[in-house]
Design an enzyme around this catalytic site. Structure first.
Site, mmCIF file in Angstrom:
data_model
loop_
_atom_site.group_PDB
_atom_site.id
_atom_site.type_symbol
_atom_site.label_atom_id
_atom_site.label_comp_id
_atom_site.label_asym_id
_atom_site.label_seq_id
_atom_site.Cartn_x
_atom_site.Cartn_y
_atom_site.Cartn_z
ATOM 1 N N ALA A 9 -89.441 51.678 3.601
ATOM 2 C CA ALA A 9 -90.352 52.737 3.750
ATOM 3 C C ALA A 9 -89.711 54.297 3.747
ATOM 4 O O ALA A 9 -88.613 54.230 4.052
ATOM 5 C CB ALA A 9 -91.181 52.599 5.360
ATOM 6 N N LYS B 58 -86.837 60.844 5.415
ATOM 7 C CA LYS B 58 -86.015 59.813 5.282
ATOM 8 C C LYS B 58 -86.864 58.684 4.345
ATOM 9 O O LYS B 58 -87.741 58.407 4.386
ATOM 10 C CB LYS B 58 -85.698 59.113 6.747
ATOM 11 C CG LYS B 58 -85.038 57.738 6.623
ATOM 12 C CD LYS B 58 -84.749 57.255 7.911
ATOM 13 C CE LYS B 58 -83.930 55.799 7.902
ATOM 14 N NZ LYS B 58 -83.770 55.394 9.396
ATOM 15 N N GLY C 163 -86.183 54.950 3.098
ATOM 16 C CA GLY C 163 -85.370 53.769 3.411
ATOM 17 C C GLY C 163 -85.611 52.711 2.528
ATOM 18 O O GLY C 163 -86.266 52.884 1.434
ATOM 19 N N ASP D 249 -84.153 46.630 15.639
ATOM 20 C CA ASP D 249 -83.051 47.764 14.950
ATOM 21 C C ASP D 249 -82.640 48.757 16.092
ATOM 22 O O ASP D 249 -82.941 49.855 15.840
ATOM 23 C CB ASP D 249 -83.777 48.508 13.897
ATOM 24 C CG ASP D 249 -82.775 49.354 12.927
ATOM 25 O OD1 ASP D 249 -81.721 49.045 13.090
ATOM 26 O OD2 ASP D 249 -83.295 50.315 12.158
#
Length: 220
Positions: free
Chosen positions: A17, A12, A14, A128
């Site tokens: 990060a 992933k 983002g 989150d």
């Protein structure tokens, strides 16, 4: 570290990060790297990334002390803004709740509420809360991951925002079942924090929603 990342798999990417599937002495691991931001002065960029790396590692540990399952931390490299942590074998709760196998949906949501209650009891804010940041393993244990936006905060407002974000995430991701899910999450939360405090947090959620509607009306 750069050589190790070349041998890792990017899972992933983002805004803040990147997550890599890597190997830590024969164990599957997750390497979280906060990459430099060219728009920031270099000295400031290093300070920000270092602080956030240390802060997230601390929150992961504090959550574990509070009784919440989080990945084990294998290594923190502050100079490279990197955390290497345990890879949790399982599925995202997001995937699970959207599957046909969600027979124990109520039990899962009650447990999620209890975990959030455990965090908030210690004034830990995840920052989150989405079902993407919850991993369900083969033993039906739920791990909370990605505390990158988390903080320590005693204010009811912060707790309300945490749950409000989860409510919004449920509405958008699990729109056909979100109401029952959120009701069960609050029931689990109430088991940990009690009726009075839960009601106060729910009042904050309502206030936040009203503010949001007011802003939207002003825009229109």
């Amino acid at each position: 570290m750069d050589d190790e990342l070349k041998q890792s798999v990017l899972l992933k990417k983002g805004a803040e990060a990147s997550l890599y599937l890597s190997n830590w002495y024969g164990k599957k691991a997750i390497t979280k790297v906060r990459l430099p931001k060219k728009y920031r002065p270099e000295f400031l960029d290093i300070q920000i990334r270092s602080y956030r790396t240390i802060h997230e590692a601390q929150l992961l540990h504090q959550a574990k002390v509070a009784g919440v399952l989080t990945p084990l931390i294998y290594m923190v490299n502050v100079s490279e803004a990197t955390i290497i942590m345990e890879y949790i074998e399982g599925v995202q709760v997001k995937q699970y709740l959207n599957s046909d196998a969600k027979a124990d949906c109520r039990e899962i949501c009650l447990k999620i509420g209890e975990l959030i209650g455990m965090l908030h009891k210690e004034n830990l804010i995840h920052g989150d809360l989405t079902t993407s940041n919850m991993i369900l393993d083969s033993q039906s244990k739920i791990f909370l991951v990605d505390f990158g936006l988390g903080e320590k905060n005693v204010e009811l407002e912060a707790k309300g925002v945490d749950l409000h974000l989860l409510k919004r995430a449920l509405q958008s991701t699990h729109f056909s079942i979100w109401e029952n899910c959120f009701k069960d999450i609050l029931a689990g939360y109430r088991l940990v924090l009690g009726v009075e405090l839960t009601e106060k947090v729910c009042e904050k959620i309502s206030e936040i929603e009203k503010r949001g509607r007011y802003i939207e009306e002003r825009k229109q």
